[in-house]
Design a protein around this motif. Structure first.
Motif, PDB file in Angstrom:
ATOM      1  N   ALA A 195       0.828  -1.207   0.000  1.00  0.00           N
ATOM      2  CA  ALA A 195       0.000   0.000   0.000  1.00  0.00           C
ATOM      3  C   ALA A 195       0.863   1.258   0.000  1.00  0.00           C
ATOM      4  O   ALA A 195       0.570   2.236  -0.701  1.00  0.00           O
ATOM      5  CB  ALA A 195      -0.922  -0.003   1.214  1.00  0.00           C
ATOM      6  N   MET A 232       2.215   2.495  -3.457  1.00  0.00           N
ATOM      7  CA  MET A 232       1.289   2.904  -4.511  1.00  0.00           C
ATOM      8  C   MET A 232       1.837   4.120  -5.267  1.00  0.00           C
ATOM      9  O   MET A 232       2.364   5.057  -4.663  1.00  0.00           O
ATOM     10  CB  MET A 232      -0.066   3.253  -3.901  1.00  0.00           C
ATOM     11  N   ARG A 277      -2.984   6.618  -0.158  1.00  0.00           N
ATOM     12  CA  ARG A 277      -2.391   5.444  -0.822  1.00  0.00           C
ATOM     13  C   ARG A 277      -3.087   4.160  -0.366  1.00  0.00           C
ATOM     14  O   ARG A 277      -3.399   3.287  -1.178  1.00  0.00           O
ATOM     15  CB  ARG A 277      -0.896   5.386  -0.514  1.00  0.00           C
ATOM     16  N   TRP A 298      -5.220   1.586  -2.601  1.00  0.00           N
ATOM     17  CA  TRP A 298      -4.807   0.172  -2.629  1.00  0.00           C
ATOM     18  C   TRP A 298      -5.993  -0.730  -2.320  1.00  0.00           C
ATOM     19  O   TRP A 298      -6.224  -1.732  -2.984  1.00  0.00           O
ATOM     20  CB  TRP A 298      -3.698  -0.037  -1.622  1.00  0.00           C
ATOM     21  N   ASP A 320      -4.152   1.145  -9.202  1.00  0.00           N
ATOM     22  CA  ASP A 320      -2.698   1.117  -9.329  1.00  0.00           C
ATOM     23  C   ASP A 320      -2.060   2.470  -9.054  1.00  0.00           C
ATOM     24  O   ASP A 320      -0.833   2.592  -9.076  1.00  0.00           O
ATOM     25  CB  ASP A 320      -2.294   0.651 -10.736  1.00  0.00           C
TER      26      ASP A 320
END
Length: 315
Positions: free
Chosen positions: A220, A223, A263, A267, A272
């Motif tokens: 995560a 990211m 982020r 995730w 993405d």
């Protein structure tokens, strides 16, 4: 190694599908708040839940500990609680003529600091080093805490009898602050029919293994975050410093917390890269307890944060 771990778990977002579904079956009608709580864990942060007694704060902590396979410890904060009751104490063993350290309840993977604002600020501060550094220093020796280490603190509203306000330095250690609020009519009817959910939470099977979480947290944190997205976060943070609705603006550490939470939210959604929508989704939970209203000095109001989002253009 990371890819094989994720593959074994069934894919990135799918790894938490069961957690979200099972938790939603316990904490009824609070899917958004549950997703925020899991986002906080994925971002390697700590969570503060503030609400009236009986709203499901403790049940949520129990539920997440069970579903994520985390070693659980509960600390009931009271006015006579001492720092050593949290961190641990050394006892003298006469037969060995030496001291032995007995770890306190903070030495667990998920620590529930229940009603944290019923303890004095001195006792509350015993968690500062643990939450910031992942370690405890007692009697001149530093000891590492388990990995992962996640604190969920609950507190009652400040106007209730027997509460002490959390110092700003303590508040800043919490990545997010949530309010569960009253359930909607359908959720409350289901709760009344079922007769409470605490017993069900205790019987939930683990959906993940604790040793898998650090790899997921790293995924995560990695990211993709484009330059314009960072520009947007910086513009939001800067705007709080010049907004007359707030006594003071967000700190650089708050900006880092906002990025980490965005982020993790992206995730969990299976994307993405981080989008402005992800930043906006987590901003109230990340900023509300860090911003003080210019009127009255309490937490920033949701309408002020919504106005802040509207005032900052997306690059």
């Amino acid at each position: 190694m990371l890819k094989s771990t994720l593959s074994a778990l069934g894919g990135r977002p799918r790894a938490f599908d069961g957690v979200l579904d099972q938790a939603g079956g316990i904490i009824l009608g609070k899917d958004h708040e549950i997703r925020l709580a899991i986002t906080c864990l994925l971002a390697n942060g700590h969570l503060l839940i503030e609400d009236l007694p009986g709203m499901g704060k403790t049940t949520l902590a129990h539920t997440l500990a069970r579903l994520l396979g985390l070693q659980f410890s509960r600390i009931q904060f009271t006015s006579d609680l001492l720092p050593a009751d949290i961190t641990g104490v050394s006892i003298f063993e006469r037969d060995k003529s030496e001291f032995r350290f007995l770890p306190g309840p903070v030495f667990a993977q998920l620590v529930l600091a229940d009603e944290i604002n019923r303890a004095t600020p001195k006792t509350q501060s015993a968690l500062l080093e643990a939450m910031e550094e992942g370690q405890v220093t007692a009697e001149g020796q530093t000891r590492q805490l388990p990995t992962p280490f996640f604190v969920i603190a609950t507190q009652n509203p400040a106007h209730q009898i027997g509460t002490f306000p959390l110092p700003e330095s303590q508040l800043d250690r919490f990545l997010m602050r949530l309010e569960l609020g009253y359930p909607d009519r359908a959720a409350e009817r289901a709760l009344l029919t079922a007769g409470g959910q605490r017993a069900r939470a205790e019987q939930l099977p683990p959906m993940l293994k604790a040793e898998d979480l650090p790899a997921l947290q790293k995924e995560a944190a990695a990211m993709h975050t484009a330059g314009p997205l960072i520009d947007y976060v910086q513009a939001l943070v800067e705007a709080t410093r010049h907004n007359p609705a707030f006594q003071h603006g967000l700190s650089p550490r708050a900006g880092l917390a906002l990025l980490a939470a965005a982020r993790a939210w992206a995730w969990l959604a299976g994307r993405d890269m981080v989008l402005p929508d992800d930043v906006q989704a987590v901003l109230p939970a990340v900023a509300r307890h860090r911003l003080r209203s210019a009127q009255g000095g309490g937490y920033a109001q949701d309408e002020d944060i919504a106005a802040l989002i509207r005032s900052v253009a997306i690059p």
